[in-house]
Design a protein around this motif. Structure first.
Motif, PDB file in Angstrom:
ATOM      1  N   PHE A 125       0.815  -1.212   0.000  1.00 39.89           N
ATOM      2  CA  PHE A 125       0.000   0.000   0.000  1.00 39.89           C
ATOM      3  C   PHE A 125       0.855   1.272   0.000  1.00 39.89           C
ATOM      4  O   PHE A 125       0.368   2.337  -0.326  1.00 39.89           O
ATOM      5  N   GLN A 126       2.138   1.161   0.359  1.00 39.84           N
ATOM      6  CA  GLN A 126       3.051   2.307   0.287  1.00 39.84           C
ATOM      7  C   GLN A 126       3.967   2.097  -0.918  1.00 39.84           C
ATOM      8  O   GLN A 126       5.112   1.681  -0.791  1.00 39.84           O
ATOM      9  N   LYS A 127       3.445   2.380  -2.095  1.00 33.43           N
ATOM     10  CA  LYS A 127       4.191   2.086  -3.317  1.00 33.43           C
ATOM     11  C   LYS A 127       5.377   3.026  -3.543  1.00 33.43           C
ATOM     12  O   LYS A 127       6.258   2.730  -4.338  1.00 33.43           O
ATOM     13  N   ASP A 128       5.396   4.150  -2.851  1.00 28.99           N
ATOM     14  CA  ASP A 128       6.450   5.139  -3.078  1.00 28.99           C
ATOM     15  C   ASP A 128       7.635   4.989  -2.130  1.00 28.99           C
ATOM     16  O   ASP A 128       8.573   5.785  -2.183  1.00 28.99           O
ATOM     17  N   VAL A 129       7.607   3.985  -1.241  1.00 32.58           N
ATOM     18  CA  VAL A 129       8.740   3.746  -0.336  1.00 32.58           C
ATOM     19  C   VAL A 129       9.113   2.271  -0.369  1.00 32.58           C
ATOM     20  O   VAL A 129       8.279   1.408  -0.640  1.00 32.58           O
TER      21      VAL A 129
END
Length: 308
Positions: A125-129
Motif C-alpha cells: 500500500f506504500q508504493k512510493d517507499v
C-alpha cells in the motif's frame, strides 16, 4: 501438494497465535518497537465480547488476535489479506476504542496503558517507499523525541519483506519468513525455521495432517472468499481508474477548448488592434472623412472619432 497450510489464513493464524500464548508473545516481542526492557512477559486473551465487530466482508479478509500483558498493555494483532484506505482508519478506531475502554474499569487517567495495533498486510500500500515496516505514534512535529504515549500503530507489508533485511533482529526475520515462505506448496520448511523452537512449534501447528476434513473446508472457504473479495476490489479499482481516466480526458478536452478560445480571442484582439492602428494612420493623413475611414476599416464612426 505440500506438507503445510498457509499460516495467513483465518483458521491457521488463529490456531497459532490465538491459542498459544507463548507464540503470540514471541511474535509481539519480535515485531513491536519496544525499548530495552519493555518486552512482554506473559499475556491473556481478550474475552470474546471485547473483540471488534466485523462486517460480512471483513470476516473473510481480516484475521485478528487480541490480548493484554501483565502490565495491562493492550495488543491487537491483525492479518489483512488485501489493502483498502479505509483499513488504516478502522485500525485507528479499534485501537482508540481499546484505549478508551480502560476507563470503564474505573482506572485513573494516569494509569492508562498503551495500545499496540500490529497489522500484517498481505498487499503493498506504500508504493512510493521501499520499507515494509511502518510505525505510527504521537510525536512532536519538531522535537521527535517528545512522545505522547497511548496509541502505537504498526503496519507490515509482507510482499516487500526480504530475508536479508533486519538481520539484527533474528526473531523478526524468522517470523516474517514463516508468514511469507510457508504455504500449501511448501514440502520442506527451511532449516533456519525448524531450528528455532517457537517457529518450529508454529510449523507443527500448520501441518496439513493436523487438520480435520471440517477444518479443511473452513480453510478452503476462507481462501475462496478472499479470492472473491480480491476480484471485487480489482473490479472496483478498474472502474474507478476508468472513471478517473474519463474525467481526465474530459478535463483535457475542456482545457483544450479553453486554450483555443483564448487563442481565437487573442487573434481577434490583434486584428482589431491592427484595424485601429490603420484607422489612426488614415485619420492622421486628413485625406478621408470619418465615414470613409469607418467603411474602410470596419470600425464604427464613434470608434474612429475617439482616436487621437
Amino acid at each position: 501438494m505440500g506438507k503445510y497450510l498457509d499460516p495467513r489464513a483465518d483458521l491457521t493464524f488463529k490456531k497459532i497465535f490465538g491459542e498459544h500464548k507463548n507464540l503470540v508473545t514471541s511474535l509481539l516481542n519480535a515485531m513491536l518497537p519496544f525499548k530495552n526492557g519493555e518486552f512482554i512477559e506473559e499475556i491473556e486473551y481478550w474475552p470474546p465480547d471485547k473483540i471488534p465487530d466485523r462486517t460480512e466482508v471483513e470476516k473473510y479478509s481480516i484475521v485478528d488476535v487480541c490480548c493484554r500483558d501483565n502490565h495491562q498493555r493492550e495488543f491487537i494483532v491483525e492479518m489483512q489479506m488485501s489493502w483498502t484506505e479505509a483499513f488504516k482508519k478502522r485500525v485507528l478506531l479499534n485501537a482508540s476504542k481499546a484505549y478508551v475502554a480502560q476507563t470503564s474499569k474505573g482506572m485513573s487517567f494516569a494509569n492508562l496503558q498503551p495500545v499496540y495495533a500490529l497489522n500484517f498486510v498481505n498487499d503493498i500500500f506504500q508504493k512510493d517507499v521501499d520499507d515494509y515496516y511502518h510505525y505510527y505514534h504521537l510525536v512532536h512535529d519538531k522535537y521527535t523525541d517528545k512522545v505522547i504515549e497511548g496509541l502505537h500503530l504498526i503496519f507490515i507489508e509482507l510482499p516487500k519483506f526480504k530475508p536479508a533485511s533486519f538481520s539484527e533482529r533474528k526473531m523478526q526475520v524468522l517470523w516474517l519468513r514463516f508468514l511469507t515462505e510457508i504455504d500449501e506448496n511448501t514440502r520442506e520448511a527451511p532449516p533456519e525455521l525448524l531450528e528455532n523452537a517457537e517457529v518450529s512449534e508454529a510449523l507443527e501447528i500448520v501441518e496439513r495432517a493436523a487438520f480435520t476434513d471440517t477444518e479443511m473446508r473452513f480453510y478452503d472457504k476462507f481462501w475462496d472468499r478472499v479470492s472473491v473479495q480480491k476480484t471485487l476490489e480489482e473490479s472496483w479499482k478498474a472502474k474507478a481508474d476508468e472513471a478517473e481516466a474519463k474525467a481526465e480526458q474530459a478535463k483535457a478536452a475542456v482545457e483544450e477548448a479553453e486554450a483555443r478560445t483564448k487563442q481565437a480571442e487573442a487573434k481577434a484582439e490583434q486584428a482589431e488592434a491592427r484595424l485601429i492602428e490603420t484607422a489612426r494612420q488614415l485619420k492622421a493623413l486628413n485625406m478621408l472623412t470619418t465615414q470613409q475611414i469607418a467603411d474602410t476599416t470596419g470600425l464604427t464612426v464613434e470608434q474612429v472619432e475617439a482616436l487621437a
